[in-house]
Design an enzyme around this catalytic site. Structure first.
Site, PDB file in Angstrom:
ATOM      1  N   ASP A   8       0.813  -1.692 -13.432  1.00  0.00           N
ATOM      2  CA  ASP A   8      -0.265  -1.176 -12.586  1.00  0.00           C
ATOM      3  C   ASP A   8       0.399  -0.627 -11.322  1.00  0.00           C
ATOM      4  O   ASP A   8       0.720  -1.375 -10.405  1.00  0.00           O
ATOM      5  CB  ASP A   8      -1.244  -2.295 -12.255  1.00  0.00           C
ATOM      6  CG  ASP A   8      -2.443  -1.819 -11.459  1.00  0.00           C
ATOM      7  OD1 ASP A   8      -2.711  -0.598 -11.444  1.00  0.00           O
ATOM      8  OD2 ASP A   8      -3.121  -2.667 -10.848  1.00  0.00           O
ATOM      9  N   GLU A  68      -1.190   2.363 -16.163  1.00  0.00           N
ATOM     10  CA  GLU A  68      -2.518   2.878 -15.827  1.00  0.00           C
ATOM     11  C   GLU A  68      -2.380   4.267 -15.227  1.00  0.00           C
ATOM     12  O   GLU A  68      -1.515   4.506 -14.382  1.00  0.00           O
ATOM     13  CB  GLU A  68      -3.208   1.945 -14.840  1.00  0.00           C
ATOM     14  CG  GLU A  68      -4.634   2.382 -14.528  1.00  0.00           C
ATOM     15  CD  GLU A  68      -5.343   1.413 -13.619  1.00  0.00           C
ATOM     16  OE1 GLU A  68      -6.300   0.773 -14.069  1.00  0.00           O
ATOM     17  OE2 GLU A  68      -4.923   1.294 -12.447  1.00  0.00           O
ATOM     18  N   ASP A 141      -3.158  -7.957  -9.056  1.00  0.00           N
ATOM     19  CA  ASP A 141      -2.401  -6.806  -9.554  1.00  0.00           C
ATOM     20  C   ASP A 141      -1.665  -7.158 -10.850  1.00  0.00           C
ATOM     21  O   ASP A 141      -1.542  -6.324 -11.746  1.00  0.00           O
ATOM     22  CB  ASP A 141      -1.400  -6.315  -8.503  1.00  0.00           C
ATOM     23  CG  ASP A 141      -2.079  -5.675  -7.303  1.00  0.00           C
ATOM     24  OD1 ASP A 141      -2.970  -4.826  -7.514  1.00  0.00           O
ATOM     25  OD2 ASP A 141      -1.724  -6.022  -6.166  1.00  0.00           O
TER      26      ASP A 141
END
Length: 167
Positions: A8, A68, A141
């Site tokens: 991420d 992502e 996260d």
């Protein structure tokens, strides 16, 4: 068995998570957050992100990686910096000859929760449901990165079929 690294990306905080998938079995391996220095030159911060990602890849030896995709926000400077951090996150596994796949936030949420506009709490709850041994104190996260890895684990047969069509 396949080992998947979920990422991420962010310049301040890059979440990472490693899972193993063996058939339908899923296993949590590790997860955390890379927090590059918030001061100094952008190039130095990106180099720090790269070095930390290298250590993770060398330690956990993933077979594949998933990242992502960036969303566009209202601040062009922040979007540009996020894009640069994302470039490092895409490049580092590729330098290790690790195949990298990308997923939109809505794809990830829909795959993990069943709803494309799920909130972070719903995603985190499903990550913990699917991966029973995720520590309670894992940062959000890192949980997001685990969701990305899970999404890839569920989607990868489709990805391989799509990839074979382009070869």
């Amino acid at each position: 068995m396949i080992r998947i690294l979920g990422l991420d990306p962010g310049l301040r905080h890059t979440g990472w998570g490693v899972i193993e998938k063996n058939g339908t079995r899923l296993r949590f391996i590790a997860g955390g957050v890379i927090n590059p220095s918030s001061t100094g030159d952008l190039a130095d911060r990106l180099a720090e992100l790269h070095e930390e990602l290298k250590k993770i890849i060398e330690t956990y030896a993933p077979d594949e990686a998933a990242v992502e995709q960036t969303f566009v926000n209202n601040n062009p400077t922040s979007t540009l910096k996020l894009g640069q951090a994302r470039g490092v996150v895409l490049l580092t596994p590729a330098l290790f000859h690790i195949r990298v796949s990308e997923y939109t936030p809505n794809q990830i949420k829909k795959m993990i929760v069943g709803v494309g506009h799920a909130d972070k709490k719903q995603v985190d709850m499903m990550v913990r449901t699917l991966l029973k041994s995720v520590p309670e104190n894992i940062p959000s996260d890192a949980s997001d990165a685990l969701a990305i890895a899970l999404c890839h684990g569920f989607m990868r047969p489709t990805n391989i079929q799509q990839y074979m069509k382009t070869v």
